[in-house]
Design an enzyme around this catalytic site. Structure first.
Site, PDB file in Angstrom:
ATOM      1  N   GLY A  81      24.889  63.834  57.912  1.00 53.15           N
ATOM      2  CA  GLY A  81      25.585  64.885  57.053  1.00 53.15           C
ATOM      3  C   GLY A  81      24.714  66.052  57.651  1.00 53.15           C
ATOM      4  O   GLY A  81      23.997  66.159  57.784  1.00 53.15           O
ATOM      5  N   ALA A  82      25.069  67.301  56.256  1.00 55.32           N
ATOM      6  CA  ALA A  82      24.061  68.512  56.332  1.00 55.32           C
ATOM      7  C   ALA A  82      23.194  68.295  56.728  1.00 55.32           C
ATOM      8  O   ALA A  82      22.066  68.492  57.189  1.00 55.32           O
ATOM      9  CB  ALA A  82      24.699  69.339  55.257  1.00 55.32           C
ATOM     10  N   ASP A 113      25.222  60.340  46.501  1.00 62.13           N
ATOM     11  CA  ASP A 113      24.339  59.714  45.937  1.00 62.13           C
ATOM     12  C   ASP A 113      25.293  58.155  45.486  1.00 62.13           C
ATOM     13  O   ASP A 113      24.953  57.084  45.106  1.00 62.13           O
ATOM     14  CB  ASP A 113      23.898  60.657  43.974  1.00 62.13           C
ATOM     15  CG  ASP A 113      23.042  61.338  44.812  1.00 62.13           C
ATOM     16  OD1 ASP A 113      22.133  61.236  45.016  1.00 62.13           O
ATOM     17  OD2 ASP A 113      23.117  62.366  43.815  1.00 62.13           O
ATOM     18  N   GLU A 114      26.314  58.907  45.400  1.00 65.95           N
ATOM     19  CA  GLU A 114      27.427  57.985  44.591  1.00 65.95           C
ATOM     20  C   GLU A 114      27.329  56.534  45.835  1.00 65.95           C
ATOM     21  O   GLU A 114      28.211  55.105  44.868  1.00 65.95           O
ATOM     22  CB  GLU A 114      28.798  58.115  44.334  1.00 65.95           C
ATOM     23  CG  GLU A 114      29.605  59.006  45.110  1.00 65.95           C
ATOM     24  CD  GLU A 114      28.849  60.851  45.613  1.00 65.95           C
ATOM     25  OE1 GLU A 114      30.079  60.932  46.434  1.00 65.95           O
ATOM     26  OE2 GLU A 114      28.226  61.005  45.156  1.00 65.95           O
ATOM     27  N   GLN A 118      25.069  55.147  47.692  1.00 68.73           N
ATOM     28  CA  GLN A 118      24.186  54.686  47.911  1.00 68.73           C
ATOM     29  C   GLN A 118      23.366  53.540  47.907  1.00 68.73           C
ATOM     30  O   GLN A 118      22.984  52.452  48.248  1.00 68.73           O
ATOM     31  CB  GLN A 118      22.602  55.670  47.817  1.00 68.73           C
ATOM     32  CG  GLN A 118      22.641  57.206  48.407  1.00 68.73           C
ATOM     33  CD  GLN A 118      21.171  57.799  47.649  1.00 68.73           C
ATOM     34  OE1 GLN A 118      20.463  56.967  47.271  1.00 68.73           O
ATOM     35  NE2 GLN A 118      20.888  59.331  48.975  1.00 68.73           N
ATOM     36  N   HIS A 163      16.947  63.162  46.900  1.00 71.24           N
ATOM     37  CA  HIS A 163      16.702  63.027  45.535  1.00 71.24           C
ATOM     38  C   HIS A 163      17.119  61.882  44.804  1.00 71.24           C
ATOM     39  O   HIS A 163      17.448  60.678  45.157  1.00 71.24           O
ATOM     40  CB  HIS A 163      18.518  63.949  45.407  1.00 71.24           C
ATOM     41  CG  HIS A 163      18.907  63.695  44.124  1.00 71.24           C
ATOM     42  ND1 HIS A 163      18.543  64.290  43.164  1.00 71.24           N
ATOM     43  CD2 HIS A 163      19.797  63.615  43.285  1.00 71.24           C
ATOM     44  CE1 HIS A 163      19.235  64.784  41.638  1.00 71.24           C
ATOM     45  NE2 HIS A 163      19.904  64.210  42.645  1.00 71.24           N
ATOM     46  N   ASP A 186      17.223  69.187  38.966  1.00 74.32           N
ATOM     47  CA  ASP A 186      18.301  69.520  39.221  1.00 74.32           C
ATOM     48  C   ASP A 186      19.249  69.218  38.533  1.00 74.32           C
ATOM     49  O   ASP A 186      20.446  69.678  38.790  1.00 74.32           O
ATOM     50  CB  ASP A 186      17.866  68.104  40.529  1.00 74.32           C
ATOM     51  CG  ASP A 186      18.809  68.232  41.885  1.00 74.32           C
ATOM     52  OD1 ASP A 186      19.097  69.355  42.551  1.00 74.32           O
ATOM     53  OD2 ASP A 186      20.066  68.111  42.004  1.00 74.32           O
ATOM     54  N   GLU A 191      34.867  92.704  39.921  1.00 71.80           N
ATOM     55  CA  GLU A 191      33.839  92.825  38.993  1.00 71.80           C
ATOM     56  C   GLU A 191      33.360  91.602  38.445  1.00 71.80           C
ATOM     57  O   GLU A 191      31.772  91.451  38.305  1.00 71.80           O
ATOM     58  CB  GLU A 191      34.100  93.691  37.868  1.00 71.80           C
ATOM     59  CG  GLU A 191      34.387  94.958  37.699  1.00 71.80           C
ATOM     60  CD  GLU A 191      33.889  96.220  38.683  1.00 71.80           C
ATOM     61  OE1 GLU A 191      32.112  95.308  38.026  1.00 71.80           O
ATOM     62  OE2 GLU A 191      34.446  97.000  39.262  1.00 71.80           O
TER      63      GLU A 191
END
EC number: 1.1.1.382
Length: 332
Positions: A25-26, A87-88, A90, A112, A195, A231
């Site tokens: 992924g990224a 994460d979920e 792994q 992470h 984090d 704004e």
């Protein structure tokens, strides 16, 4: 904290090692390509077929010139198994495909600390456990590398049976050019807790609720939604960019005196001691594992709350108005 740079790190320890990057992924894309371009031997671990179709990540990794293998085969081949999957997902992938391939002398690496910190993954005692965490998204990380610089990052060591875990982690950051910007050493717990807290209370949760509520107050008071969006949402980037460039002090110097006075006179009345106490409660929920347990349970149930929240925000006026405002800035 000491900041480490190029001259503080020797990356020669990686020259005879293979790094197996799990996921493309990224972050997997960015880190794998930076390592490869620095002469490190990298293989990619991915799932070839998803939902009966070719996995686009598998195909892209092949197009980018990598040897792409099923996750278990990549884990077997890697001296460093660098897990860059969400994460979920792994824990299950680790248990079924990665753990059986681990042996003494290998290193497990993360960007992470969630699953190590909350013991969703418990590695064998004879395996090194390290973390290299960039303080930037993958696109910025890769862009900085290609420009001859790098992004700041964090390094942590959880297990070091080989005696070289710290050296391997730091070498990875140097190969990705992070040491050109600077590396901080921390613990898995520090990275994970800070984090999650930052995401929930400031960067994502806090900021979104501040913008949404500001928008709603103006609209409910009879002001045009388009002006309220400008704004309370659109101009957020202008202020954040000033802080990013020179800190809060510099931002205060650049804005008007009227804006600065209002900042000091009114801001603390909106985000006051009671909000700080709520932040402390959120931090405790992170530290004691309550949030982690809640998120794992949510994922196991098919993320119903997450789906409902996404749908609700997608239907909010701030989103429909924002879509129209953003068209004004699109080049014709």
């Amino acid at each position: 904290m000491e900041i480490l740079h190029d001259e503080d790190v020797d990356d020669s320890i990686l020259r005879d090692k293979t790094i197996a990057v799990m996921g493309y992924g990224a972050q997997g894309d960015a880190q794998a390509n930076c390592l490869k371009d620095s002469g490190i031997n990298v293989v990619i671990g991915e799932t070839e077929i998803l939902g009966g179709n070719k996995n686009p990540s598998w195909e892209k990794a092949k197009e980018d010139g990598f040897e792409v293998l099923p996750i278990d085969k990549a884990a077997e081949k890697g001296d460093v198994v660098h897990i860059l999957l969400p994460d979920e997902v792994q824990p299950a992938i680790y248990e079924n495909q990665i753990k059986p391939q681990l042996k003494a002398g290998k290193a497990l690496c993360f960007s992470h600390g969630f699953n190590i910190c909350f013991k969703r993954i418990v590695p064998p005692e004879d395996v090194d456990v390290i973390m290299v965490a960039p303080k930037a998204p993958g696109t910025e990380e890769r862009k900085a590398y290609l420009e001859g610089f790098g992004v700041p990052g964090l390094v942590a060591v959880k297990q070091n049976p080989s005696g070289e875990a710290r050296e391997v982690a730091l070498a990875m950051t140097k190969a990705m050019h992070w040491t050109k910007a600077g590396i901080l050493e921390c613990t898995f717990e520090q990275e994970t807790y800070e984090d999650l807290f930052g995401e929930q209370c400031v960067l994502c949760g806090g900021l979104v609720e501040l913008m949404r509520n500001g928008f709603e107050v103006l609209v409910e008071a009879g002001y045009p939604p388009e002006m309220a969006y400008f704004e309370c949402v659109h101009e957020m980037k202008l202020i954040v960019d000033l802080v990013w460039q020179g800190g809060i002090k510099r931002m205060a110097e650049v804005i008007s005196n009227t804006a600065e006075y209002g900042m000091w006179a009114v801001g603390h009345q909106i985000i006051g001691p009671e909000v700080k106490e709520k932040m402390k409660e959120a931090l405790k929920r992170v530290e004691n594992g309550e949030f982690a347990n809640e998120w794992v349970d949510e994922y196991k149930r098919g993320i119903p709350f997450l789906k409902a929240s996404r749908e609700k925000m997608g239907e909010h006026q701030v989103e429909t108005v924002g879509a129209e405002i953003r068209k004004l800035f699109a080049q014709k």
